[in-house]
Scaffold this motif. Structure first.
Motif, mmCIF file in Angstrom:
data_model
loop_
_atom_site.group_PDB
_atom_site.id
_atom_site.type_symbol
_atom_site.label_atom_id
_atom_site.label_comp_id
_atom_site.label_asym_id
_atom_site.label_seq_id
_atom_site.Cartn_x
_atom_site.Cartn_y
_atom_site.Cartn_z
ATOM 1 N N VAL A 1 -32.921 -35.146 3.006
ATOM 2 C CA VAL A 1 -31.887 -34.158 2.694
ATOM 3 C C VAL A 1 -30.741 -34.808 1.921
ATOM 4 O O VAL A 1 -30.270 -34.273 0.905
ATOM 5 N N ALA B 1 -31.895 -29.361 -2.362
ATOM 6 C CA ALA B 1 -31.373 -29.688 -1.041
ATOM 7 C C ALA B 1 -31.550 -28.554 -0.043
ATOM 8 O O ALA B 1 -31.754 -28.796 1.149
ATOM 9 N N ALA C 1 -31.811 -35.435 -1.623
ATOM 10 C CA ALA C 1 -31.886 -34.186 -2.377
ATOM 11 C C ALA C 1 -30.499 -33.701 -2.782
ATOM 12 O O ALA C 1 -30.307 -33.182 -3.893
ATOM 13 N N GLU C 2 -29.537 -33.886 -1.909
ATOM 14 C CA GLU C 2 -28.165 -33.495 -2.241
ATOM 15 C C GLU C 2 -27.631 -34.318 -3.407
ATOM 16 O O GLU C 2 -26.969 -33.782 -4.317
ATOM 17 N N ALA D 1 -36.671 -37.264 7.565
ATOM 18 C CA ALA D 1 -36.299 -35.965 7.009
ATOM 19 C C ALA D 1 -34.804 -35.846 6.757
ATOM 20 O O ALA D 1 -34.379 -35.179 5.806
ATOM 21 N N ASP D 2 -33.976 -36.464 7.592
ATOM 22 C CA ASP D 2 -32.532 -36.453 7.350
ATOM 23 C C ASP D 2 -32.197 -37.214 6.070
ATOM 24 O O ASP D 2 -31.356 -36.783 5.278
ATOM 25 N N ARG E 1 -36.685 -30.231 6.836
ATOM 26 C CA ARG E 1 -36.196 -31.074 7.941
ATOM 27 C C ARG E 1 -36.110 -30.283 9.240
ATOM 28 O O ARG E 1 -36.571 -30.739 10.303
ATOM 29 N N ASP E 2 -35.521 -29.102 9.180
ATOM 30 C CA ASP E 2 -35.336 -28.303 10.392
ATOM 31 C C ASP E 2 -36.673 -27.861 10.969
ATOM 32 O O ASP E 2 -36.863 -27.860 12.198
ATOM 33 N N GLU F 1 -34.044 -26.447 0.176
ATOM 34 C CA GLU F 1 -35.415 -26.513 0.678
ATOM 35 C C GLU F 1 -35.623 -27.756 1.533
ATOM 36 O O GLU F 1 -36.350 -27.715 2.539
ATOM 37 N N ALA F 2 -35.005 -28.876 1.160
ATOM 38 C CA ALA F 2 -35.131 -30.094 1.963
ATOM 39 C C ALA F 2 -34.584 -29.884 3.371
ATOM 40 O O ALA F 2 -35.157 -30.386 4.345
ATOM 41 N N ARG F 3 -33.504 -29.134 3.482
ATOM 42 C CA ARG F 3 -32.961 -28.836 4.823
ATOM 43 C C ARG F 3 -33.927 -27.964 5.612
ATOM 44 O O ARG F 3 -34.105 -28.156 6.829
#
Length: 322
Positions: free
Chosen positions: A299, A91, A302-303, A295-296, A98-99, A93-95
């Motif tokens: 995340v 999560a 992934a969480e 992308a949201d 996304r950012d 890395e996923a954030r």
């Protein structure tokens, strides 16, 4: 579109995409792939693909641990990205992905292609119509026979494991049901078994989930199953709906509905889910049409994957540094 690998020429032809370039660690393999699938040129490296001025978007289906780093590299140079699931190793890395995509103003779409096929859309329609009543329980089976022992899907360093390979589809489907179940699901409990000879890598995981509205769910994820199984079953207060092969509808496009004392079988078509997914990606890039696997969404998935690993006694997958 540039390809690090690809579902192939047939999907591109169905959607009108142009396959500009491909790269692989083994150039001979890339050349064979390009010849078979109609890719215009072979480049020496993934970095060369990203540097190509004709490349507008990339498809990234590399080993799991390479999704995040190469997604970050792509958005850093302004390329849109269709990334295989999961979009990142964990999560955190996923954030970051996304950012970075938001800062670059590019589309980042996670390839949960099952969600774009009429089979899954029909399941959601049946549930939303009230025909089978209120959602009570969800059961998803995601299993494949064991890959070869040297397969990167067994590599912890490359973010391998059954939950990352297919099990994340089962968790994602639970999340897709949130609008019908009072909100996002959470992990209640999970258990799993480590692959012999591959410390930290899950051979199978079973997870129990709960929704705010009271419905429950279970995901059976195995990368050492006797056969391929990718089914989902939605149980409602007045009936149920099942898709025997919701992730591979080109093999079996049926939706089975039992309600009101009757049973029926609907066939939704075997056009590849890759084609529906690529159409959605193209519309997002060309017209700004929102996609449900943005992308949201990546995340949030992934969480849930990280939570599932922890509940089953595993650590979340390590991140790869290029």
């Amino acid at each position: 579109m540039a390809l690090l690998q690809s579902p192939g020429r047939d999907t591109a032809r169905l959607t009108g995409a142009r396959l500009v370039a491909v790269a692989a660690r083994d150039r001979a393999r890339a050349e064979a792939f390009a010849a078979e699938h109609g890719v215009e040129r072979v480049l020496a490296s993934y970095a060369d693909v990203l540097a190509d001025p004709e490349v507008e978007a990339v498809y990234n289906p590399l080993a799991n641990g390479l999704h995040g780093p190469w997604n970050l590299a792509a958005v850093a140079v302004g390329k849109h990205v269709l990334t295989e699931k999961p979009s990142a190793s964990d999560a955190v890395e996923a954030r970051a992905v996304r950012d970075a995509a938001a800062d670059a103003g590019v589309v980042l779409m996670e390839a949960f292609r099952y969600l774009y096929h009429p089979v899954t859309r029909r399941l959601l329609d049946v549930l939303g119509s009230g025909e089978i009543g209120e959602l009570r329980h969800v059961e998803v089976h995601m299993g494949i026979p064991a890959p070869a022992d040297a397969d990167p899907r067994w590599s912890l360093a490359l973010a391998g494991g059954g939950l990352m390979d297919g099990g994340c589809c089962g968790l994602h489907l639970h999340r897709a049901l949130a609008p019908f179940a009072g909100g996002e699901p959470r992990i209640l409990a999970a258990k799993g078994r480590e692959r012999a000879g591959h410390p930290g890598v899950d051979e199978w995981v079973e997870a129990e989930l709960a929704f705010p509205g009271g419905a429950t769910g279970v995901v059976h994820s195995s990368m050492a199953a006797d056969d391929v199984r990718m089914s989902c079953r939605l149980v409602g207060s007045r009936g149920e709906a099942t898709a025997p092969f919701f992730v591979l509808p080109h093999r079996d496009d049926r939706v089975l509905v039992t309600a009101g004392g009757t049973e029926r079988v609907e066939e939704l078509g075997r056009r590849p889910s890759y084609a529906y997914q690529l159409e959605a990606f193209t519309a997002a890039v060309r017209e700004g049409v929102p996609v449900p696997t943005d992308a949201d969404d990546a995340v949030a998935t992934a969480e849930l994957v990280d939570d599932c690993y922890r509940a089953a006694g595993f650590d979340p997958r390590p991140r790869t540094v290029l």
